[in-house]
Motif scaffolding. Structure first.
Motif, PDB file in Angstrom:
ATOM      1  N   ILE A 102       7.990  -9.735 -10.139  1.00 17.39           N
ATOM      2  CA  ILE A 102       7.912 -10.131  -8.693  1.00 17.39           C
ATOM      3  C   ILE A 102       7.842  -9.018  -7.661  1.00 17.39           C
ATOM      4  CG2 ILE A 102       8.387 -11.688  -6.867  1.00 17.39           C
ATOM      5  CD1 ILE A 102       9.208 -13.586  -8.908  1.00 17.39           C
ATOM      6  N   PRO A 103       8.704  -8.181  -7.556  1.00 16.17           N
ATOM      7  CA  PRO A 103       8.785  -7.127  -6.773  1.00 16.17           C
ATOM      8  C   PRO A 103       7.349  -6.249  -6.798  1.00 16.17           C
ATOM      9  CG  PRO A 103      10.989  -7.139  -7.462  1.00 16.17           C
ATOM     10  CD  PRO A 103       9.967  -8.059  -8.475  1.00 16.17           C
ATOM     11  N   CYS A 135       4.749  -8.010  -4.922  1.00 13.37           N
ATOM     12  CA  CYS A 135       4.717  -8.027  -3.657  1.00 13.37           C
ATOM     13  C   CYS A 135       4.376  -6.644  -3.070  1.00 13.37           C
ATOM     14  CB  CYS A 135       6.327  -8.335  -3.034  1.00 13.37           C
ATOM     15  SG  CYS A 135       6.873 -10.022  -3.629  1.00 13.37           S
ATOM     16  N   TYR A 147       0.672  -6.329  -3.055  1.00 12.66           N
ATOM     17  CA  TYR A 147       0.184  -7.089  -1.909  1.00 12.66           C
ATOM     18  C   TYR A 147      -0.001  -6.519  -0.733  1.00 12.66           C
ATOM     19  CZ  TYR A 147      -0.950 -11.066   1.085  1.00 12.66           C
ATOM     20  OH  TYR A 147      -1.301 -11.787   2.108  1.00 12.66           O
ATOM     21  N   ALA A 148       1.229  -6.057  -0.507  1.00 11.72           N
ATOM     22  CA  ALA A 148       1.520  -5.196   0.680  1.00 11.72           C
ATOM     23  C   ALA A 148       0.615  -3.986   1.065  1.00 11.72           C
ATOM     24  CB  ALA A 148       2.705  -4.707   1.027  1.00 11.72           C
TER      25      ALA A 148
END
Length: 377
Positions: free
Chosen positions: A146-147, A150, A153-154
């Motif tokens: 998941i990290p 994230c 996406y950022a």
């Protein structure tokens, strides 16, 4: 199968439980007596055995995105009584997931994440569905990834991305020679040999592999995700029939039926496997071609399948070099590859972990960087 009909037939469904974002429905297993047909499959569910400690066992069915359970185990961890049930619904869910993703996105490419995509058989079915031109299975496709999602996406939000490249799975910490030599102080019964030229080390270790020795192979940063991909691996020859039982019983102390993966030189992959998809993260299965069944029996599963790892000079140069050296001496471009860990332990992370495993797992040799360690028993 219609899920509403399934629930109606099973009966006695209590209110859903929620655990870690997954919904579980509790069923009184002892009251289920039915045997429906689903296509060519017969779903067989029988009463659970009772005992004095727990006369009423219960089953938890895990409903994911697909219309049907993807996990079916009673609370004793026994899957046998409902194996056919779980298998049938899982296969159906794989197909529906792939078709729904295609319908929603209209994309010709798919990138998967989520724990169910650690199931290599599911990924093989997605590849063979013909729905997508390109499929990418994220190495840490469970919650540990998941990290990465994230961060990606950022990055998309703040930067104009012009070029992309394949993610490296070797994102773990790289330990220094000083870390390694300090760890060695705790193991005075180990003999240490340094090879200034890595080619000489590869020549030495490939000779040991040809002679059926089992090696702990530790290089660079550890892998993300649950697969050992040549930086925290136990490696051996895949040629002897007995090697699988030897590693399961004498080194990893685990069940006899647990399979091992073939790490294969990508340039020779199509000679051995029916599926020629590039799989650097060991996340798809393929049938082994019949002419190779007896040549690599230690990595050919009972159903003649294998969860292979595609190794190239680019994705792991040192791992590619040791497999190449073994190939030059045997004509087999494959090594048995399994995670470097002892019984009931996670994969080794630090040099200290690796040296301790050398002792606990009764490995013949341990390679860390340009060092070869052997234990004086």
């Amino acid at each position: 199968m219609d899920l509403a009909l399934l629930k109606q037939k099973l009966g006695n469904l209590n209110a859903p439980k929620n655990s870690g974002g997954k919904t579980y429905e509790k069923i009184d297993y002892t009251k289920v007596f039915w045997k429906p047909q689903v296509g060519n499959y017969t779903i067989r569910i029988v009463p659970a055995k009772s005992n004095k400690q727990n006369p009423f066992k219960e089953v938890y069915f895990h409903y994911g995105f697909a219309k049907g359970p993807v996990l079916a185990l009673n609370n004793f961890g026994e899957a046998d009584p409902i194996m056919e049930f779980a298998t049938t619904l899982k296969k159906s869910g794989d197909k529906e997931n792939a078709e729904l993703a295609k319908k929603l996105t209209k994309s010709n490419n798919v990138c998967t994440a989520g724990g169910s995509f650690l199931n290599c058989n599911s990924n093989e079915r997605i590849l063979k569905s013909g729905l997508y031109d390109g499929c990418f299975f994220l190495p840490p496709s469970d919650d540990s990834g998941i990290p990465l999602g994230c961060a990606w996406y950022a990055y998309q939000q703040v930067a104009d991305i012009e070029n992309t490249e394949m993610i490296s799975p070797y994102l773990g910490k790289t330990y220094s020679e000083e870390d390694f030599l300090k760890a060695m102080e705790d193991f005075p019964n180990c003999e240490l040999n340094y090879f200034e030229n890595f080619d000489d080390l590869v020549e030495f270790i490939s000779d040991k592999l040809v002679n059926n020795r089992v090696i702990g192979w530790y290089q660079g940063g550890s892998e993300i995700g649950p697969r050992a991909l040549g930086n925290r691996s136990i490696i051996s020859s895949p040629i002897p029939h007995w090697m699988k039982d030897h590693i399961n019983h004498d080194i990893k102390f685990r069940e006899w039926y647990r399979p091992f993966a073939p790490a294969v030189l990508f340039e020779h992959q199509s000679e051995i496997f029916e599926l020629d998809t590039y799989s650097p993260h060991m996340l798809v299965t393929s049938q082994v071609k019949p002419e190779w069944w007896d040549r690599i029996p230690a990595v050919t599963h009972i159903d003649k399948s294998a969860r292979y790892q595609s190794v190239t000079k680019d994705n792991n140069p040192r791992f590619h070099q040791i497999i190449s050296s073994f190939y030059n001496k045997t004509g087999v471009p494959v090594l048995l590859n399994t995670s470097f860990n002892g019984p009931r332990e996670p994969i080794v992370e630090t040099p200290h972990d690796a040296i301790r495993a050398l002792h606990n797992c009764y490995l013949n040799y341990l390679v860390i960087g340009n060092y070869v360690i052997v234990q004086n028993r």
